[in-house]
Design a protein around this motif. Structure first.
Motif, PDB file in Angstrom:
ATOM      1  N   GLY A 139      50.906  22.520  51.653  1.00 31.45           N
ATOM      2  CA  GLY A 139      49.514  22.227  51.292  1.00 31.45           C
ATOM      3  C   GLY A 139      48.554  23.201  51.948  1.00 31.45           C
ATOM      4  N   LEU A 140      48.739  23.431  53.252  1.00 28.91           N
ATOM      5  CA  LEU A 140      47.892  24.386  53.965  1.00 28.91           C
ATOM      6  C   LEU A 140      48.074  25.793  53.401  1.00 28.91           C
ATOM      7  CD1 LEU A 140      45.922  25.135  56.192  1.00 28.91           C
ATOM      8  CD2 LEU A 140      47.859  25.216  57.794  1.00 28.91           C
ATOM      9  N   PHE A 141      49.316  26.161  53.126  1.00 30.59           N
ATOM     10  CA  PHE A 141      49.602  27.462  52.534  1.00 30.59           C
ATOM     11  C   PHE A 141      48.857  27.630  51.212  1.00 30.59           C
ATOM     12  CE2 PHE A 141      52.353  29.854  49.549  1.00 30.59           C
ATOM     13  CZ  PHE A 141      52.196  31.113  50.098  1.00 30.59           C
ATOM     14  N   SER A 142      48.863  26.602  50.372  1.00 29.96           N
ATOM     15  CA  SER A 142      48.179  26.663  49.079  1.00 29.96           C
ATOM     16  C   SER A 142      46.683  26.891  49.249  1.00 29.96           C
ATOM     17  CB  SER A 142      48.432  25.377  48.295  1.00 29.96           C
ATOM     18  OG  SER A 142      49.809  25.243  48.015  1.00 29.96           O
ATOM     19  N   LEU A 143      46.081  26.221  50.221  1.00 34.10           N
ATOM     20  CA  LEU A 143      44.655  26.429  50.490  1.00 34.10           C
ATOM     21  C   LEU A 143      44.380  27.852  50.963  1.00 34.10           C
ATOM     22  CD1 LEU A 143      43.729  23.068  52.257  1.00 34.10           C
ATOM     23  CD2 LEU A 143      43.065  23.817  49.955  1.00 34.10           C
ATOM     24  N   LEU A 144      45.268  28.375  51.798  1.00 38.44           N
ATOM     25  CA  LEU A 144      45.095  29.744  52.299  1.00 38.44           C
ATOM     26  C   LEU A 144      45.243  30.767  51.179  1.00 38.44           C
ATOM     27  CD1 LEU A 144      47.030  29.430  55.681  1.00 38.44           C
ATOM     28  CD2 LEU A 144      44.543  29.517  55.353  1.00 38.44           C
ATOM     29  N   VAL A 145      46.183  30.528  50.261  1.00 38.13           N
ATOM     30  CA  VAL A 145      46.350  31.427  49.106  1.00 38.13           C
ATOM     31  C   VAL A 145      45.070  31.436  48.274  1.00 38.13           C
ATOM     32  CG1 VAL A 145      47.562  31.723  46.894  1.00 38.13           C
ATOM     33  CG2 VAL A 145      48.862  31.286  48.969  1.00 38.13           C
ATOM     34  N   ALA A 146      44.530  30.255  48.013  1.00 38.56           N
ATOM     35  CA  ALA A 146      43.293  30.167  47.220  1.00 38.56           C
ATOM     36  C   ALA A 146      42.134  30.878  47.921  1.00 38.56           C
ATOM     37  CB  ALA A 146      42.936  28.701  46.951  1.00 38.56           C
ATOM     38  N   GLY A 147      42.022  30.708  49.222  1.00 38.76           N
ATOM     39  CA  GLY A 147      40.941  31.349  49.974  1.00 38.76           C
ATOM     40  C   GLY A 147      41.061  32.861  50.002  1.00 38.76           C
ATOM     41  N   ALA A 148      42.264  33.351  50.304  1.00 39.97           N
ATOM     42  CA  ALA A 148      42.468  34.807  50.364  1.00 39.97           C
ATOM     43  C   ALA A 148      42.303  35.432  48.985  1.00 39.97           C
ATOM     44  CB  ALA A 148      43.851  35.119  50.937  1.00 39.97           C
ATOM     45  N   GLY A 149      42.854  34.785  47.964  1.00 42.04           N
ATOM     46  CA  GLY A 149      42.719  35.309  46.610  1.00 42.04           C
ATOM     47  C   GLY A 149      41.262  35.367  46.162  1.00 42.04           C
ATOM     48  N   THR A 150      40.497  34.355  46.551  1.00 41.96           N
ATOM     49  CA  THR A 150      39.071  34.339  46.220  1.00 41.96           C
ATOM     50  C   THR A 150      38.356  35.529  46.864  1.00 41.96           C
ATOM     51  OG1 THR A 150      39.080  31.940  45.952  1.00 41.96           O
ATOM     52  CG2 THR A 150      36.946  32.978  46.378  1.00 41.96           C
ATOM     53  N   CYS A 151      38.748  35.891  48.064  1.00 40.31           N
ATOM     54  CA  CYS A 151      38.155  37.065  48.733  1.00 40.31           C
ATOM     55  C   CYS A 151      38.375  38.328  47.900  1.00 40.31           C
ATOM     56  CB  CYS A 151      38.746  37.245  50.127  1.00 40.31           C
ATOM     57  SG  CYS A 151      38.235  35.988  51.313  1.00 40.31           S
ATOM     58  N   PHE A 152      39.581  38.490  47.350  1.00 37.64           N
ATOM     59  CA  PHE A 152      39.855  39.684  46.551  1.00 37.64           C
ATOM     60  C   PHE A 152      39.154  39.631  45.194  1.00 37.64           C
ATOM     61  CE2 PHE A 152      43.026  40.239  49.791  1.00 37.64           C
ATOM     62  CZ  PHE A 152      42.980  41.608  49.996  1.00 37.64           C
ATOM     63  N   LEU A 153      38.977  38.426  44.648  1.00 35.92           N
ATOM     64  CA  LEU A 153      38.196  38.314  43.415  1.00 35.92           C
ATOM     65  C   LEU A 153      36.739  38.676  43.671  1.00 35.92           C
ATOM     66  CD1 LEU A 153      39.514  35.038  41.720  1.00 35.92           C
ATOM     67  CD2 LEU A 153      40.077  37.409  41.151  1.00 35.92           C
ATOM     68  N   LEU A 154      36.192  38.226  44.795  1.00 34.58           N
ATOM     69  CA  LEU A 154      34.816  38.585  45.142  1.00 34.58           C
ATOM     70  C   LEU A 154      34.675  40.088  45.342  1.00 34.58           C
ATOM     71  CD1 LEU A 154      33.932  35.645  47.562  1.00 34.58           C
ATOM     72  CD2 LEU A 154      32.907  36.102  45.313  1.00 34.58           C
ATOM     73  N   LEU A 155      35.657  40.689  46.008  1.00 36.00           N
ATOM     74  CA  LEU A 155      35.642  42.140  46.197  1.00 36.00           C
ATOM     75  C   LEU A 155      35.647  42.840  44.845  1.00 36.00           C
ATOM     76  CD1 LEU A 155      35.876  44.732  47.932  1.00 36.00           C
ATOM     77  CD2 LEU A 155      38.368  44.400  47.854  1.00 36.00           C
ATOM     78  N   GLY A 156      36.525  42.416  43.946  1.00 36.16           N
ATOM     79  CA  GLY A 156      36.590  43.025  42.619  1.00 36.16           C
ATOM     80  C   GLY A 156      35.313  42.840  41.836  1.00 36.16           C
ATOM     81  N   SER A 157      34.720  41.658  41.954  1.00 44.03           N
ATOM     82  CA  SER A 157      33.462  41.392  41.267  1.00 44.03           C
ATOM     83  C   SER A 157      32.363  42.317  41.774  1.00 44.03           C
ATOM     84  CB  SER A 157      33.070  39.931  41.479  1.00 44.03           C
ATOM     85  OG  SER A 157      31.848  39.654  40.879  1.00 44.03           O
ATOM     86  N   PHE A 158      32.329  42.515  43.079  1.00 46.33           N
ATOM     87  CA  PHE A 158      31.347  43.428  43.669  1.00 46.33           C
ATOM     88  C   PHE A 158      31.589  44.858  43.207  1.00 46.33           C
ATOM     89  CE2 PHE A 158      30.357  46.454  47.094  1.00 46.33           C
ATOM     90  CZ  PHE A 158      28.981  46.317  47.104  1.00 46.33           C
ATOM     91  N   VAL A 159      32.852  45.280  43.232  1.00 47.50           N
ATOM     92  CA  VAL A 159      33.193  46.638  42.809  1.00 47.50           C
ATOM     93  C   VAL A 159      32.837  46.832  41.337  1.00 47.50           C
ATOM     94  CG1 VAL A 159      35.153  48.174  42.333  1.00 47.50           C
ATOM     95  CG2 VAL A 159      34.973  47.039  44.544  1.00 47.50           C
ATOM     96  N   GLY A 160      33.076  45.810  40.513  1.00 50.49           N
ATOM     97  CA  GLY A 160      32.770  45.904  39.087  1.00 50.49           C
ATOM     98  C   GLY A 160      31.289  46.051  38.802  1.00 50.49           C
ATOM     99  N   GLN A 161      30.449  45.582  39.732  1.00 50.71           N
ATOM    100  CA  GLN A 161      29.003  45.680  39.537  1.00 50.71           C
ATOM    101  C   GLN A 161      28.403  46.905  40.219  1.00 50.71           C
ATOM    102  OE1 GLN A 161      27.447  41.971  40.925  1.00 50.71           O
ATOM    103  NE2 GLN A 161      28.509  40.786  39.375  1.00 50.71           N
ATOM    104  N   ALA A 162      29.193  47.597  41.013  1.00 42.92           N
ATOM    105  CA  ALA A 162      28.683  48.775  41.722  1.00 42.92           C
ATOM    106  C   ALA A 162      28.481  49.917  40.724  1.00 42.92           C
ATOM    107  CB  ALA A 162      29.662  49.192  42.819  1.00 42.92           C
ATOM    108  N   PRO A 163      27.281  50.471  40.663  1.00 40.27           N
ATOM    109  CA  PRO A 163      26.999  51.500  39.656  1.00 40.27           C
ATOM    110  C   PRO A 163      27.776  52.797  39.865  1.00 40.27           C
ATOM    111  CG  PRO A 163      25.136  51.264  41.156  1.00 40.27           C
ATOM    112  CD  PRO A 163      26.122  50.184  41.497  1.00 40.27           C
ATOM    113  N   VAL A 164      28.211  53.078  41.084  1.00 41.93           N
ATOM    114  CA  VAL A 164      28.905  54.341  41.327  1.00 41.93           C
ATOM    115  C   VAL A 164      30.389  54.255  41.020  1.00 41.93           C
ATOM    116  CG1 VAL A 164      27.277  55.161  43.067  1.00 41.93           C
ATOM    117  CG2 VAL A 164      29.229  53.775  43.767  1.00 41.93           C
TER     118      VAL A 164
END
Length: 193
Positions: A139-164
């Protein structure tokens, strides 16, 4: 309940860039955060598909079988190389052609299953025993996977909006990273490193 070593070790592995995290980042860069959220399900299911059998049954069965470990790494390296080639080819298409389908839940699932992190988690970090005994750790592992994966989705979302940063550049950087990762897997499997 798992101890602080478990928490630190799992987070260290999950937050380390690798093929799954690369796909999450690329997916969010091309489609945005919300549309990429289902990719987290692919990641979690991929990890659990490997970790549960390893932690409950296979840990004892795999002892003393290094050939199987080598074979699994080579298969994983081939899959990661395939993904790198696919990302590069997608980046070569004209803008808007093929980008929306570059990363699927199925790709994230299979990549996570073949990710060398999964056996490390299942054989080394996760407690071993019957499923009900290790359920709190899972259960704890599943929460950690969701949290870490969300960090990489946020990073990708930011990169996708970066004009450069164009999607083509993001895909090509990701493809190069995956090729390097694939070569590292083959080298470690064959003892070249």
């Amino acid at each position: 309940m798992p101890d602080s070593f478990f928490l630190f070790a799992i987070l260290a592995l999950l937050l380390t860039p690798g093929p799954t995290n690369t796909l999450l980042t690329v997916g969010a860069a091309s489609r945005g955060f919300r549309k990429s959220l289902p990719l987290l399900l692919g990641e979690l299911c991929g990890y659990l598909t490997v970790v549960i059998p390893l932690a409950t049954v296979a840990a004892a069965l795999l002892d003393g079988r290094p050939t199987l470990s080598v074979a699994l790494r080579v298969v994983a390296a081939c899959w990661v190389l395939f993904l790198a080639i696919r990302l590069w080819l997608v980046s070569s298409k004209p803008a808007g052609e093929g980008h929306a389908k570059a990363v699927t839940v199925a790709q994230v699932f299979l990549t996570t299953m073949l990710n060398p992190k999964a056996p490390i988690i299942g054989l080394v970090i996760m407690p071993h025993g019957p499923l009900m005994d290790i359920a709190p750790a899972l259960g704890l592992f599943s929460l950690l996977v969701a949290g870490a994966g969300t960090c990489f989705l946020l990073l990708g979302s930011f990169v996708g909006q970066a004009p450069v940063l164009s999607p083509r550049l993001v895909y090509r950087i990701a493809a190069i990273f995956l090729v390097v990762f694939s070569l590292g897997l083959v080298s470690s499997a064959t003892g070249l490193i």
